[in-house]
Design an enzyme around this catalytic site. Structure first.
Site, mmCIF file in Angstrom:
data_model
loop_
_atom_site.group_PDB
_atom_site.id
_atom_site.type_symbol
_atom_site.label_atom_id
_atom_site.label_comp_id
_atom_site.label_asym_id
_atom_site.label_seq_id
_atom_site.Cartn_x
_atom_site.Cartn_y
_atom_site.Cartn_z
ATOM 1 N N ARG A 113 -4.398 -12.513 -4.801
ATOM 2 C CA ARG A 113 -3.678 -11.248 -4.637
ATOM 3 C C ARG A 113 -2.740 -11.322 -3.439
ATOM 4 N NH1 ARG A 113 -6.553 -7.111 -7.139
ATOM 5 N NH2 ARG A 113 -4.604 -5.955 -6.930
ATOM 6 N N LYS A 169 -14.329 2.986 -9.492
ATOM 7 C CA LYS A 169 -12.998 3.541 -9.787
ATOM 8 C C LYS A 169 -13.009 4.336 -11.093
ATOM 9 C CE LYS A 169 -11.003 -0.619 -7.738
ATOM 10 N NZ LYS A 169 -10.227 -1.835 -8.024
ATOM 11 N N PRO A 209 -5.153 3.033 -9.687
ATOM 12 C CA PRO A 209 -5.692 3.736 -8.523
ATOM 13 C C PRO A 209 -7.052 3.174 -8.084
ATOM 14 C CG PRO A 209 -5.227 5.226 -10.360
ATOM 15 C CD PRO A 209 -5.231 3.834 -10.888
ATOM 16 N N GLU A 210 -7.359 3.334 -6.801
ATOM 17 C CA GLU A 210 -8.628 2.859 -6.261
ATOM 18 C C GLU A 210 -9.531 4.070 -5.953
ATOM 19 O OE1 GLU A 210 -7.804 0.056 -3.087
ATOM 20 O OE2 GLU A 210 -6.005 -0.630 -4.088
#
Ligand code: ZN
Length: 292
Positions: free
Chosen positions: A275, A68, A2-3
């Site tokens: 990415r 985060k 999760p961010e």
């Protein structure tokens, strides 16, 4: 994953449930989670008792987020910091359950009221105890840059940080936690789309208005994502097990090959900064010279 928006949503949900409660029992089902932050972890036989001892009867006075990471601050001044990494979950049960914890539950915190569980299928996440909150703040100062939901995140501060990396791509710069903290692959792609900036462009090629557009887009995208409880794409859920709904509003992330919702061009996929990156060639042109 999760961010920032996912961790912020979890923290906002937990604040009213945890503040004022004390930890009455800690059960570590998998020592790996409390044994440091790297991929290779080792621990001694005393690690689990020491972790349990350090948290027992501690009263929670604050629940917060930095980058985060989530953290619990205790009345004694100690601090429990955690990172969910790929598949971590923080779950809250209001009533004591008689059922055995789920297969991926790694640490159980029984509170004076309710139970907090740390679950993690792939076990890349971690929990660390700092003796003082200021110790954690020192770590943050070294590791993390601007906090995008704070007042410190001004267009000027953002531009100054970015300009130190003129040859780095926008994608790589936004993913760097020491420039702006909390942005990962999902929100980086969404921010670039909203700002109409190609993620592969070098920072040095951005005009002042494009830097400003990126700054505005970061605030807009992250705030909207928090408002919808984050993006539940893989394992992420809120503490009550419900999913965040922001994935329904994604414009580019995970939509490569589909039509752009703004111009109907086919969205592209390219590897940028190591990415997978989704973007619209028409809305986010790479040849910025045409715009001048
Ligand atoms: Zn488009």
């Amino acid at each position: 994953m999760p961010e920032l928006p996912e961790v912020e949503s979890i923290v906002c949900s937990l604040q009213p449930l945890l503040v004022g409660r004390s930890i009455v029992r800690v059960t570590v089902l998998d020592p790996r989670i409390i044994a440091g932050t790297g991929n290779k972890r080792s621990w001694t036989s005393g690690a689990v008792p020491a972790f349990v001892e350090s948290l027992l009867y501690e009263k929670i006075v604050a629940v917060g987020r930095r980058a985060k990471n989530f953290f619990l601050v205790f009345a004694s001044g100690k601090c429990l910091v955690g990172h969910l990494k790929m598949t971590g979950q923080l779950l809250y049960e209001a009533r004591k359950s008689t059922a055995l914890p789920g297969p991926h539950v790694r640490v159980v915190f029984e509170l004076s009221q309710g139970t907090l569980l740390y679950a993690d299928a792939r076990r890349f996440g971690y929990l660390l105890v700092y003796p003082r909150f200021s110790d954690w703040e020192d770590v943050c100062k070294k590791a993390y840059g601007l906090e995008p939901l704070s007042n410190d995140f001004t267009p000027r501060a953002f531009a100054e940080r970015l300009k130190k990396k003129p040859h780095v791509s926008v994608k790589a710069a936004l993913l760097r936690q020491d420039i702006v903290s909390g942005i990962g692959n999902i929100y980086c792609d969404e921010v670039c789309f909203l700002a109409r900036v190609h993620p592969g462009r070098p920072i040095g090629s951005l005009r002042t208005e494009e830097l400003r557009a990126l700054h505005t887009a970061i605030k807009t995208v992250l705030r909207e994502a928090v408002r919808h409880g984050g993006s539940s794409i893989s394992d992420y859920v809120l503490p009550d097990g419900k999913k965040g709904s922001y994935a329904y509003f994604h414009q580019v992330y995970g939509r490569e090959g589909k039509l752009c919702r703004r111009c109907s061009a086919i969205l592209q996929k390219q590897r940028i900064a190591g990415r997978t990156t989704a973007f619209c060639m028409k809305c986010q042109p790479e040849c910025f010279d045409f715009l001048l």
